[in-house]
Design an enzyme around this catalytic site. Structure first.
Site, short mmCIF file in Angstrom:
data_model
loop_
_atom_site.label_atom_id
_atom_site.label_comp_id
_atom_site.label_asym_id
_atom_site.label_seq_id
_atom_site.Cartn_x
_atom_site.Cartn_y
_atom_site.Cartn_z
N GLU A 1 0.82 -1.22 0.00
CA GLU A 1 0.00 0.00 0.00
C GLU A 1 0.85 1.27 0.00
OE1 GLU A 1 -0.82 -2.64 1.85
OE2 GLU A 1 -2.91 -3.12 1.38
N HIS B 1 -11.24 -5.12 9.19
CA HIS B 1 -11.83 -5.01 7.86
C HIS B 1 -13.18 -4.28 7.91
CE1 HIS B 1 -8.98 -8.27 7.09
NE2 HIS B 1 -9.20 -8.17 5.80
#
Lengths: 327, 327
Positions: free
Chosen positions: B61, B130
């Site tokens: 990322e 998440h």
């Protein structure tokens, strides 16, 4: 590869300009004219000069918190640089960035960066961008031994190699991440071996030998421009000063005087000067004159910075966002 | 009758249209190519635009978000997908120290026209890494624009605006909305940033709601209308810039304010809007300002606990009743 005489003189001029600029900062900082932090590059000039001499004006660099050398070598002008260091409106960043953030998109300087390892992904993006836009521009990415422990180093080398991006990763291994010596932060001696893990060439060079740096950078840039992918060049070098001005005894808390003196013997500028004189490429008289010319240019920059105004208070709120229709 | 498509399809259409119009628009992210993105927002785009422009990145990322910064600085308009907002934390230096502030830090030299897509929202049984909704964190950082669509129509219009905008945009989607259908024109349109929409008019109480809280609030408002309570629902649509005017006008009309956002209560979006109203419209209020948000806990896994965690009708209704007690 033979390097032409005028190229050698160019390398010398760049290194000397960086050295003299920074020596002036020592004085200005001590006198309180340069606020904040000043991370000096003295001793490491051969890396910036050698690498940037292989780049075109439309090529890119990403730089570090110790960035004066990189941006001078890439063509930054001393007036706005000095003004930026003074925090003045006429500075490269209108006084908003300071020493650690000199940027100029017009000559490919994508910003010096205050975050260790911060520039690596940005360099990769510039490499992707060149590929997307179909140009043959190359990006040189400067970072230190300390940064090479950061995740961004590994992510960036992986991405660059995977996509054969035109990026040259230049590790300036000056032996210390602030006060932590390389043996205390890495189990390896040569950072260049990490290139193996990313299937790219990794080379170690004497970072105090500008000719050697230039030759390796030239090879890497040629490879990048030919779309053959990135290279990791590790330049072994040393900073003479402390991590920043104000670091006691030029980093004497964590380094011995003997170590510092031994590296000063390997002064990249003196080494090239000797070669230039011995091989009769240039007269000693000319070197002295050059020093004077550069010092005069720095005098003018100091004068420019000193006479420039600080930013107006409204500037605090300017350039947070690009306004619609702004060119 | 306008066709009905899902929020995910509306986003897909916006991306497709922008990519067709401008070859500088490229997509990067994990599993966005062959897989179509885990919520299918980029489905089919690899087939149309090829792997150069729809790049399946490694799990890196920081690497690819940083690469977008570099690409944007050098002329591209990248759109990156972070699979869940939770994973943005590993790229936080690139977002907060690089993407957000380069334009300011460089004194207006250089701009970073990129979009970072993230999604928030609990309710899929995916626990604490998440399911988070910490979009308020980006609202806290000057230099970022933060979009927060609640309908398919808004998703398309805001996305096209985000991609064309010259500033870095954090585009916050809500994973429980991806399959919600709504009327969306086939032709292109943009929704200017900083323009809230009154999703329902009412005179008794204002709910400023974001994302799925808009849907949840609308349901309750319809039910309470039968009791004669007329609720006005204001959807800011962008959190930065925030349309204060529309919010204040509504509060001045109704005198009662409830702010509903799925982020945590402390230091959240609702906290900010409440404080803004307290500063600018205190004397119009008939009642204290209430917030309906997620509790200050991580998101739990166990279904009954997760249900308790998600702010919805069970939290909105008592808050509305409480506010209506003030006359």
């Amino acid at each position: 590869m033979d390097i032409k005489n005028d190229r050698l003189c160019g390398l010398y001029t760049t290194m000397l300009k960086i050295r003299l600029f920074e020596e002036r900062i020592i004085d200005l900082y001590a006198r309180g004219m340069v606020p904040g932090l000043a991370h000096l590059y003295i001793g490491e000039e051969a890396v910036a000069a050698g690498v940037c001499a292989t780049l075109r004006e439309d090529d890119y660099i990403t730089s570090t918190h110790r960035g004066h050398g990189h941006v001078i070598a890439k063509g930054a002008e001393l007036n706005p640089m000095m003004a930026e260091l003074f925090g003045k409106k006429s500075g490269y960043c209108k006084g908003k960035g300071g020493s650690m953030h000199i940027a100029d998109m017009a000559i490919g300087i994508l910003g010096a960066n205050g975050i260790a390892g911060g520039g690596l992904p940005i360099a990769v993006g510039a490499g992707m961008s060149a590929k997307w836009r179909g140009t043959d521009q190359v990006t040189a990415c400067f970072f230190g031994d300390g940064s090479s422990n950061n995740g961004t180093f590994h992510e960036s080398l992986n991405l660059a190699s995977l996509h054969k991006l035109p990026v040259v990763f230049v590790c300036e291994n000056n032996g210390y991440g602030i006060s932590v010596s390389q043996e205390m932060h890495q189990p390896i001696k040569d950072i260049a071996i990490r290139a193996i893990g990313f299937d790219m060439p990794g080379v170690v060079v004497d970072g105090n030998d500008v000719i050697e740096v230039y030759k390796e950078a030239e090879k890497a840039v040629r490879r990048a421009r030919a779309k053959e992918g990135p290279t990791l060049i590790e330049c072994k070098t040393y900073r003479w000063r402390g991590h920043h001005e104000g670091d006691p005894n030029q980093g004497g808390r964590y380094r011995t005087k003997e170590e510092i003196e031994a590296w000063k013997e390997k002064d990249p500028i003196k080494r090239l000067a000797q070669k230039l004189i011995v091989e009769k490429i240039i007269l000693k008289k000319r070197l002295t004159a050059l020093e004077q010319e550069i010092n005069e240019e720095i005098d003018r920059a100091v004068d420019f910075a000193d006479k420039s105004a600080f930013p107006a208070m409204e500037a605090l709120y300017e350039d947070v966002y690009v306004q619609e229709g702004e060119k | 009758m306008m066709r009905m498509i899902t929020y995910a399809q509306a986003l897909n259409e916006a991306l497709r249209e922008c990519m067709r119009q401008d070859e500088k628009v490229v997509l990067l992210g994990e599993d966005i190519g062959r897989y179509g993105g885990i919520f299918q927002v980029s489905a089919g785009l690899l087939d149309e635009f090829g792997p150069q422009r729809v790049m399946d990145t490694p799990i890196s990322e920081a690497g690819f978000v940083g690469a977008c910064v570099g690409a944007a600085l050098t002329g591209m308009r990248p759109v990156a997908e972070i699979m869940f907002i939770d994973f943005s934390t590993v790229a936080m230096d690139m977002i907060i120290n690089q993407m957000a502030k380069m334009h300011y830090m460089f004194g207006g030299r250089g701009r970073v026209p990129m979009v970072l897509r993230v999604n928030i929202g609990a309710g899929r049984g995916t626990a604490a890494q998440h399911s988070q909704s910490f979009h308020a964190l980006f609202m806290h950082i000057p230099g970022l624009l933060v979009a927060a669509p609640s309908t398919a129509y808004d998703a398309k219009g805001l996305m096209i605006e985000a991609i064309r905008n010259d500033n870095p945009v954090i585009f916050v989607e809500h994973k429980k909305l991806y399959n919600e259908k709504g009327p969306v024109p086939e032709e292109s349109y943009t929704i200017p940033f900083g323009q809230a929409e009154v999703k329902r008019e009412g005179k008794d109480l204002t709910i400023v709601a974001t994302h799925a809280m808009v849907v949840r609030s609308l349901g309750i408002a319809e039910a309470l209308a039968r009791e004669g309570i007329e609720i006005e629902i204001v959807d800011p649509r962008t959190l930065t810039p925030l349309d204060k005017g529309t919010i204040l006008d509504s509060v001045k009309k109704t005198g009662r304010l409830l702010v509903a956002d799925e982020g945590h209560k402390t230091c959240g979006v609702a906290a900010e809007i409440s404080a803004m109203v307290a500063e600018e419209a205190l004397y119009y209020l008939k009642a204290p300002v209430l917030r309906v948000c997620s509790p200050d806990t991580p998101v739990p896994f166990s279904p009954p606990l997760e249900k308790a965690f998600i702010p919805d009708e069970k939290d909105l209704l008592p808050a509305i009743r409480h506010l209506m007690e003030y006359v």
